[in-house]
Write a protein that holds these residues in place. Structure first.
Motif, PDB file in Angstrom:
ATOM      1  N   ALA A   1       0.961  -1.319  -0.017  1.00  0.00           N
ATOM      2  CA  ALA A   1      -0.046  -0.100   0.128  1.00  0.00           C
ATOM      3  C   ALA A   1       0.872   1.432   0.040  1.00  0.00           C
ATOM      4  CB  ALA A   1      -0.908  -0.098   1.175  1.00  0.00           C
ATOM      5  N   ILE A   2       1.802   1.205   0.554  1.00  0.00           N
ATOM      6  CA  ILE A   2       2.720   2.429   0.893  1.00  0.00           C
ATOM      7  C   ILE A   2       3.567   2.646  -0.414  1.00  0.00           C
ATOM      8  CG2 ILE A   2       4.968   3.192   1.810  1.00  0.00           C
ATOM      9  CD1 ILE A   2       4.093   2.034   4.434  1.00  0.00           C
ATOM     10  N   GLY A   3       3.958   1.478  -1.107  1.00  0.00           N
ATOM     11  CA  GLY A   3       4.579   1.559  -2.372  1.00  0.00           C
ATOM     12  C   GLY A   3       3.553   2.139  -3.509  1.00  0.00           C
ATOM     13  N   ASN A   4       2.488   1.448  -3.349  1.00  0.00           N
ATOM     14  CA  ASN A   4       1.485   1.906  -4.497  1.00  0.00           C
ATOM     15  C   ASN A   4       1.100   3.487  -4.145  1.00  0.00           C
ATOM     16  OD1 ASN A   4       1.272  -0.452  -5.683  1.00  0.00           O
ATOM     17  ND2 ASN A   4      -0.569  -1.169  -4.463  1.00  0.00           N
ATOM     18  N   LEU A   5       0.781   3.894  -2.927  1.00  0.00           N
ATOM     19  CA  LEU A   5       0.480   5.145  -2.761  1.00  0.00           C
ATOM     20  C   LEU A   5       1.653   6.374  -3.116  1.00  0.00           C
ATOM     21  CD1 LEU A   5      -1.190   5.056   0.754  1.00  0.00           C
ATOM     22  CD2 LEU A   5      -2.317   5.668  -1.215  1.00  0.00           C
ATOM     23  N   THR A   6       2.899   5.864  -2.879  1.00  0.00           N
ATOM     24  CA  THR A   6       3.959   6.879  -3.418  1.00  0.00           C
ATOM     25  C   THR A   6       3.891   6.789  -4.624  1.00  0.00           C
ATOM     26  OG1 THR A   6       5.590   5.122  -3.143  1.00  0.00           O
ATOM     27  CG2 THR A   6       5.394   6.747  -1.095  1.00  0.00           C
ATOM     28  N   GLY A   7       3.620   5.777  -5.364  1.00  0.00           N
ATOM     29  CA  GLY A   7       3.850   5.670  -7.018  1.00  0.00           C
ATOM     30  C   GLY A   7       2.670   6.545  -7.541  1.00  0.00           C
ATOM     31  N   TRP A   8       1.376   6.383  -6.919  1.00  0.00           N
ATOM     32  CA  TRP A   8       0.178   7.212  -7.402  1.00  0.00           C
ATOM     33  C   TRP A   8       0.466   8.872  -7.141  1.00  0.00           C
ATOM     34  CZ3 TRP A   8      -3.661   3.611  -4.606  1.00  0.00           C
ATOM     35  CH2 TRP A   8      -3.852   2.457  -5.139  1.00  0.00           C
ATOM     36  N   ILE A   9       1.040   9.194  -6.118  1.00  0.00           N
ATOM     37  CA  ILE A   9       1.198  10.514  -5.817  1.00  0.00           C
ATOM     38  C   ILE A   9       2.292  11.147  -6.828  1.00  0.00           C
ATOM     39  CG2 ILE A   9       2.291  12.233  -4.378  1.00  0.00           C
ATOM     40  CD1 ILE A   9       1.086  10.373  -1.773  1.00  0.00           C
ATOM     41  N   GLU A  10       3.274  10.263  -7.190  1.00  0.00           N
ATOM     42  CA  GLU A  10       4.272  10.715  -8.219  1.00  0.00           C
ATOM     43  C   GLU A  10       3.600  10.924  -9.365  1.00  0.00           C
ATOM     44  OE1 GLU A  10       8.773   9.309  -7.252  1.00  0.00           O
ATOM     45  OE2 GLU A  10       7.446   7.977  -7.467  1.00  0.00           O
ATOM     46  N   GLU A  11       2.724   9.829  -9.917  1.00  0.00           N
ATOM     47  CA  GLU A  11       2.284   9.939 -11.243  1.00  0.00           C
ATOM     48  C   GLU A  11       1.229  11.237 -11.276  1.00  0.00           C
ATOM     49  OE1 GLU A  11      -0.055   6.564 -11.851  1.00  0.00           O
ATOM     50  OE2 GLU A  11       1.866   5.159 -11.759  1.00  0.00           O
ATOM     51  N   ASP A  12       0.333  11.421 -10.238  1.00  0.00           N
ATOM     52  CA  ASP A  12      -0.628  12.600 -10.275  1.00  0.00           C
ATOM     53  C   ASP A  12       0.146  13.995  -9.796  1.00  0.00           C
ATOM     54  OD1 ASP A  12      -2.489  10.784 -10.409  1.00  0.00           O
ATOM     55  OD2 ASP A  12      -3.095  10.669  -8.484  1.00  0.00           O
ATOM     56  N   ALA A  13       1.254  14.065  -8.874  1.00  0.00           N
ATOM     57  CA  ALA A  13       1.670  15.210  -8.732  1.00  0.00           C
ATOM     58  C   ALA A  13       3.337  15.606  -8.804  1.00  0.00           C
ATOM     59  CB  ALA A  13       1.207  15.761  -7.136  1.00  0.00           C
ATOM     60  N   GLY A  14       3.812  14.322  -9.419  1.00  0.00           N
ATOM     61  CA  GLY A  14       5.269  14.308  -9.381  1.00  0.00           C
ATOM     62  C   GLY A  14       5.801  15.548  -9.950  1.00  0.00           C
ATOM     63  N   HIS A  15       5.102  16.245 -11.045  1.00  0.00           N
ATOM     64  CA  HIS A  15       5.653  17.256 -11.633  1.00  0.00           C
ATOM     65  C   HIS A  15       5.677  18.682 -10.843  1.00  0.00           C
ATOM     66  CE1 HIS A  15       1.586  17.388 -12.681  1.00  0.00           C
ATOM     67  NE2 HIS A  15       1.423  18.743 -12.797  1.00  0.00           N
ATOM     68  N   LEU A  16       4.853  18.510  -9.817  1.00  0.00           N
ATOM     69  CA  LEU A  16       4.564  19.641  -9.108  1.00  0.00           C
ATOM     70  C   LEU A  16       5.580  19.514  -7.682  1.00  0.00           C
ATOM     71  CD1 LEU A  16       0.774  19.669  -8.975  1.00  0.00           C
ATOM     72  CD2 LEU A  16       2.253  21.167 -10.444  1.00  0.00           C
ATOM     73  N   LEU A  17       6.052  18.409  -7.489  1.00  0.00           N
ATOM     74  CA  LEU A  17       7.174  18.237  -6.374  1.00  0.00           C
ATOM     75  C   LEU A  17       8.399  18.765  -6.650  1.00  0.00           C
ATOM     76  CD1 LEU A  17       5.958  14.696  -5.360  1.00  0.00           C
ATOM     77  CD2 LEU A  17       5.088  16.684  -4.272  1.00  0.00           C
ATOM     78  N   PRO A  18       8.992  19.389  -5.319  1.00  0.00           N
ATOM     79  CA  PRO A  18      10.311  20.067  -5.589  1.00  0.00           C
ATOM     80  C   PRO A  18      11.251  18.753  -5.640  1.00  0.00           C
ATOM     81  CG  PRO A  18       9.050  20.796  -3.480  1.00  0.00           C
ATOM     82  CD  PRO A  18       8.240  19.988  -4.209  1.00  0.00           C
ATOM     83  N   GLU A  19      12.431  18.890  -5.863  1.00  0.00           N
ATOM     84  CA  GLU A  19      13.503  17.763  -6.156  1.00  0.00           C
ATOM     85  C   GLU A  19      13.749  17.042  -4.582  1.00  0.00           C
ATOM     86  OE1 GLU A  19      16.029  15.369  -8.013  1.00  0.00           O
ATOM     87  OE2 GLU A  19      14.624  16.822  -8.919  1.00  0.00           O
ATOM     88  N   GLU A  20      13.699  17.826  -3.749  1.00  0.00           N
ATOM     89  CA  GLU A  20      13.955  17.179  -2.392  1.00  0.00           C
ATOM     90  C   GLU A  20      12.967  16.080  -2.033  1.00  0.00           C
ATOM     91  OE1 GLU A  20      16.161  16.172   0.874  1.00  0.00           O
ATOM     92  OE2 GLU A  20      16.724  17.691  -0.891  1.00  0.00           O
ATOM     93  N   VAL A  21      11.526  16.478  -2.353  1.00  0.00           N
ATOM     94  CA  VAL A  21      10.406  15.488  -1.966  1.00  0.00           C
ATOM     95  C   VAL A  21      10.434  14.544  -2.991  1.00  0.00           C
ATOM     96  CG1 VAL A  21       7.992  15.472  -2.132  1.00  0.00           C
ATOM     97  CG2 VAL A  21       9.312  17.458  -1.184  1.00  0.00           C
ATOM     98  N   ARG A  22      10.785  14.718  -4.156  1.00  0.00           N
ATOM     99  CA  ARG A  22      11.147  13.651  -5.156  1.00  0.00           C
ATOM    100  C   ARG A  22      11.999  12.381  -4.560  1.00  0.00           C
ATOM    101  NH1 ARG A  22      11.160  16.047 -10.847  1.00  0.00           N
ATOM    102  NH2 ARG A  22      11.259  18.062  -9.660  1.00  0.00           N
ATOM    103  N   LYS A  23      13.129  12.937  -3.979  1.00  0.00           N
ATOM    104  CA  LYS A  23      14.260  12.210  -3.586  1.00  0.00           C
ATOM    105  C   LYS A  23      13.767  11.154  -2.261  1.00  0.00           C
ATOM    106  CE  LYS A  23      18.191  14.984  -4.842  1.00  0.00           C
ATOM    107  NZ  LYS A  23      19.249  15.671  -4.226  1.00  0.00           N
ATOM    108  N   ASN A  24      12.828  12.061  -1.589  1.00  0.00           N
ATOM    109  CA  ASN A  24      12.305  11.210  -0.264  1.00  0.00           C
ATOM    110  C   ASN A  24      11.374  10.276  -0.856  1.00  0.00           C
ATOM    111  OD1 ASN A  24      13.782  12.851   1.389  1.00  0.00           O
ATOM    112  ND2 ASN A  24      12.120  14.258   1.650  1.00  0.00           N
TER     113      ASN A  24
END
Length: 187
Positions: free
Chosen positions: A136-159
């Motif tokens: 579930a954690i893996g899926n949720l992080t993947g969905w967040i990246e898909e939906d809002a990955g382009h809006l996230l700062p570089e540091e958040v994407r590394k996290n």
């Protein structure tokens, strides 16, 4: 030769609690066998119908006090020069402590097998219960990246990548525990 005791040594009297006078001239099995004595071995010892010149068995006997005792019974036929049967020699050794130890070991083994089965069930349930939230954690992080990955700062994407790596590592640890329990079970 006729099945009656001719003589007993001091070891017998100490072991079984009978005085020589109480057993001499009487059938060899009198008062020594009881309800827990193996009937097959008892019959062989009392009838002396064993096939070879030597007979050996572990059998429960009873002391004069009524106390149960495990005995290693060794019987040898004694023959004269013409192969005529002269007598039998019975040698008894107290193996009660060894038999009690064997019984304890068997009980320990039974308990160990039960504990191992319970541990296998536990490892299986725990691993599956831990894998579900990880997925579930893996899926949720993947969905967040898909939906809002382009809006996230570089540091958040590394996290987020760090989270996904830790999920994969944790799943590998769980699989390793499962594999270990299976290998240990086979060995």
């Amino acid at each position: 030769r006729d099945g009656k005791v001719e003589w007993v040594n001091d070891g017998f009297t100490r072991l079984m609690g009978y005085n020589p006078e109480e057993v001499t001239g009487k059938p060899a099995g009198d008062n020594l066998f009881g309800p827990k004595s193996d009937p097959v071995n008892r019959h062989l010892l009392e009838s002396r119908e064993f096939a070879t010149n030597n007979f050996s068995a572990e059998i429960i006997k009873y002391r004069k006090s009524g106390e149960l005792i495990w005995v290693q019974e060794n019987v040898t036929r004694i023959r004269d020069e013409e192969e005529n049967l002269i007598k039998y020699i019975f040698i008894e050794s107290d193996i009660t402590d060894r038999k009690k130890s064997e019984e304890r070991m068997a009980e320990y083994l039974k308990n160990l097998e039960k504990t191992n089965k319970e541990l296998d069930k536990f490892a299986y349930v725990v691993s599956h219960d831990l894998k579900a939230p990880l997925r579930a954690i893996g899926n949720l992080t993947g969905w967040i990246e898909e939906d809002a990955g382009h809006l996230l700062p570089e540091e958040v994407r590394k996290n987020f990548n760090l989270i996904k790596e830790r999920v994969v590592r944790m799943e590998a640890l769980i699989n390793g525990i499962l594999d270990y329990s299976k290998v240990a079970k086979k060995n």
